[in-house]
Design a protein around this motif. Structure first.
Motif, PDB file in Angstrom:
ATOM      1  N   ALA A   1      38.282  -8.571 -49.745  1.00  0.00           N
ATOM      2  CA  ALA A   1      36.836  -8.341 -49.862  1.00  0.00           C
ATOM      3  C   ALA A   1      36.204  -7.710 -48.517  1.00  0.00           C
ATOM      4  CB  ALA A   1      35.987  -9.514 -50.153  1.00  0.00           C
ATOM      5  N   THR A   2      36.932  -7.720 -47.460  1.00  0.00           N
ATOM      6  CA  THR A   2      36.369  -7.269 -46.131  1.00  0.00           C
ATOM      7  C   THR A   2      36.902  -5.875 -45.864  1.00  0.00           C
ATOM      8  OG1 THR A   2      38.524  -8.201 -45.038  1.00  0.00           O
ATOM      9  CG2 THR A   2      36.560  -9.487 -44.911  1.00  0.00           C
TER      10      THR A   2
ATOM     11  N   TYR B   1      43.564 -17.470 -52.925  1.00  0.00           N
ATOM     12  CA  TYR B   1      42.182 -17.149 -52.772  1.00  0.00           C
ATOM     13  C   TYR B   1      41.753 -16.545 -51.472  1.00  0.00           C
ATOM     14  CZ  TYR B   1      37.073 -18.269 -52.784  1.00  0.00           C
ATOM     15  OH  TYR B   1      35.919 -18.224 -52.793  1.00  0.00           O
TER      16      TYR B   1
ATOM     17  N   GLU C   1      36.142  -3.098 -51.901  1.00  0.00           N
ATOM     18  CA  GLU C   1      35.009  -3.649 -52.995  1.00  0.00           C
ATOM     19  C   GLU C   1      36.080  -4.501 -53.769  1.00  0.00           C
ATOM     20  OE1 GLU C   1      31.731  -2.541 -56.124  1.00  0.00           O
ATOM     21  OE2 GLU C   1      32.759  -0.834 -54.657  1.00  0.00           O
ATOM     22  N   TYR C   2      35.972  -5.569 -53.419  1.00  0.00           N
ATOM     23  CA  TYR C   2      36.528  -6.711 -54.310  1.00  0.00           C
ATOM     24  C   TYR C   2      36.097  -8.161 -54.218  1.00  0.00           C
ATOM     25  CZ  TYR C   2      40.514  -9.790 -55.994  1.00  0.00           C
ATOM     26  OH  TYR C   2      41.030 -10.428 -56.702  1.00  0.00           O
ATOM     27  N   ASP C   3      35.868  -8.658 -55.648  1.00  0.00           N
ATOM     28  CA  ASP C   3      35.101  -9.933 -55.892  1.00  0.00           C
ATOM     29  C   ASP C   3      36.060 -11.040 -55.818  1.00  0.00           C
ATOM     30  OD1 ASP C   3      33.411 -12.054 -56.136  1.00  0.00           O
ATOM     31  OD2 ASP C   3      32.769 -11.249 -58.094  1.00  0.00           O
ATOM     32  N   PRO C   4      36.172 -11.723 -54.815  1.00  0.00           N
ATOM     33  CA  PRO C   4      37.433 -12.865 -55.013  1.00  0.00           C
ATOM     34  C   PRO C   4      37.014 -13.898 -55.931  1.00  0.00           C
ATOM     35  CG  PRO C   4      36.029 -13.419 -53.003  1.00  0.00           C
ATOM     36  CD  PRO C   4      35.653 -11.869 -53.548  1.00  0.00           C
ATOM     37  N   ASN C   5      35.597 -13.959 -56.252  1.00  0.00           N
ATOM     38  CA  ASN C   5      35.227 -15.133 -57.462  1.00  0.00           C
ATOM     39  C   ASN C   5      35.050 -14.527 -58.800  1.00  0.00           C
ATOM     40  OD1 ASN C   5      34.928 -17.159 -55.617  1.00  0.00           O
ATOM     41  ND2 ASN C   5      33.002 -16.163 -54.867  1.00  0.00           N
ATOM     42  N   SER C   6      35.786 -13.250 -59.204  1.00  0.00           N
ATOM     43  CA  SER C   6      35.664 -12.589 -60.259  1.00  0.00           C
ATOM     44  C   SER C   6      36.587 -13.176 -61.314  1.00  0.00           C
ATOM     45  CB  SER C   6      36.309 -11.054 -60.223  1.00  0.00           C
ATOM     46  OG  SER C   6      37.592 -11.247 -60.068  1.00  0.00           O
TER      47      SER C   6
ATOM     48  N   GLY D   1      42.078 -12.893 -51.626  1.00  0.00           N
ATOM     49  CA  GLY D   1      40.984 -12.193 -52.378  1.00  0.00           C
ATOM     50  C   GLY D   1      39.915 -12.231 -51.376  1.00  0.00           C
ATOM     51  N   VAL D   2      39.660 -13.321 -50.405  1.00  0.00           N
ATOM     52  CA  VAL D   2      38.510 -13.135 -49.453  1.00  0.00           C
ATOM     53  C   VAL D   2      38.902 -12.079 -48.547  1.00  0.00           C
ATOM     54  CG1 VAL D   2      37.276 -14.400 -47.569  1.00  0.00           C
ATOM     55  CG2 VAL D   2      37.779 -15.531 -49.890  1.00  0.00           C
TER      56      VAL D   2
END
Length: 391
Positions: free
Chosen positions: A76-77, A69, A80-85, A72-73
């Motif tokens: 996102a920085t 996780y 363009e990526y959503d760690p809660n996808s 993923g966070v």
């Protein structure tokens, strides 16, 4: 078999999975766009299950979920990526499910290790009861023995070794029971018990072999089984030696400077349990010199073969046992020499010994000179004055 002493260190059990997880994180962070490795974090709890217990496996699984996780966070920085996808959550669920499976597998492995350790403890106790180790010194002789079972995880098998001191001298038995498994162990126990009892009865070495033959026939319960055995009798003071063979390899003599052990010219007779079918074996009379070692072996040494390349079958050349015995036992400690023989046989067979291996070495104990205490009168003066009337 796994034991507490054989397990990896605590630092390894906890550190290796953590280092693997951090390595995957570093690889993912420095990879080029389009490549992602968080899914491989599932290897972290699986490695922990192989090294440690359920607690460490669960901790490694929690670490893998957090790292996945966190990656993923961090992604996102940068992009363009959503760690809660849905994809990211599914990956976390897969890691969590496999962590639960790894914890259960680790728990099962620990139970099997504890069970194997208990079996090993019982086997060690049985080995001490059946194959009682001979003393280091007995009847003016130095003595050493070793035993290695060819069965994986086994401590005892069908080979037998015993040494007793009798009025006739030190008597020793090395034998090999036909067959394997518990039946062979049972028969070996009968033969060893009979030898330790009957060796003191004042009978000759040939008569002792006949008594052991009767024991084998009675203990066989009507089955066609036999025991090969070599019997020796040595007087520790004079070196007088007697030896006979009941279908067993002859004993060897090794002296300093020998390049090969010398086989005693014993004429073998039938194995124990079959002596009634032929004449009793002849007894060889000889002499054990002060610098010689008498070595009794079983087939496990003489039949050790080198496996051929890319083959698990022992179909290569046989071990040169006389040369190995001379190399390891011509001088030095008897026990260390026997350990060297076992290592040499294991190396030659690449760890695939096909038969149990038992070895016994006997040597005349050198007389230890008595060191007089400071201030004590010389032995000669003391002996001359002892018993003389005082004036």
């Amino acid at each position: 078999m796994p034991s507490p002493a054989a397990r990896p260190l605590r630092a390894v059990r906890w550190g290796a999975p953590a280092l693997l997880g951090l390595g995957i994180v570093g690889l993912d962070w420095y990879q080029r766009e389009g490549l992602q490795y968080p899914g491989t974090l599932v290897a972290v709890p699986l490695l922990a299950a192989a090294l440690g217990g359920p607690l460490g496996t669960a901790a490694a699984g929690a670490l893998a979920v957090l790292l996945s996780y966190g990656l993923g966070v961090a992604e996102a920085t940068r992009v363009e990526y959503d760690p809660n996808s849905d994809t990211a959550v599914t990956r976390l669920l897969i890691i969590a499910v496999l962590t639960v499976i790894a914890v259960l597998a680790s728990r099962h492995r620990r139970r099997r290790e504890r069970s194997a350790a208990q079996v090993a403890t019982v086997a060690d106790a049985a080995q001490l009861a059946i194959l009682e180790p001979p003393p280091r010194r007995i009847g003016g002789l130095r003595c050493a023995s070793t035993y290695r079972s060819a069965t994986q995880l086994a401590r005892i098998g069908g080979d037998l070794v015993a040494v007793v001191e009798t009025p006739q001298g030190v008597r020793a038995l090395v034998g090999d029971v036909q067959g394997k498994g518990l039946e062979a162990v049972r028969l070996a126990g009968y033969v060893l018990g009979s030898f330790r009892e009957r060796a003191h009865d004042g009978m000759s070495l040939g008569e002792l072999a006949t008594a052991l033959d009767t024991t084998v026939r009675r203990a066989s319960l009507g089955q066609d089984v036999f025991v090969t055995a070599a019997l020796v009798q040595v007087d520790g003071a004079t070196g007088d030696l007697q030896a006979l063979s009941c279908g067993h390899p002859a004993p060897y003599l090794v002296a300093p400077g020998d390049s090969r052990a010398r086989e005693l010219p014993v004429v073998p007779g039938p194995p124990l349990g079959l002596l009634e079918l032929a004449d009793p074996p002849d007894v060889l009379h000889g002499q054990l010199a002060e610098d010689e070692r008498l070595v009794l072996v079983t087939d496990g040494l003489l039949e050790a073969r080198r496996p051929k390349l890319l083959s698990r079958e022992a179909s290569g050349p046989f071990l040169d046992a006389p040369a190995l015995l001379a190399e390891q036992l011509a001088t030095g400690s008897l026990s260390l020499g026997l350990d060297g023989v076992v290592r040499g046989a294991s190396r030659w067979s690449r760890g695939r010994l096909r038969d149990d291996l038992a070895l016994l070495a006997l040597a005349r104990a050198a007389a230890v000179p008595r060191v007089p205490q400071p201030g004590a009168p010389p032995p000669s003066s003391s002996s001359s004055k002892e018993g003389s009337p005082s004036r």
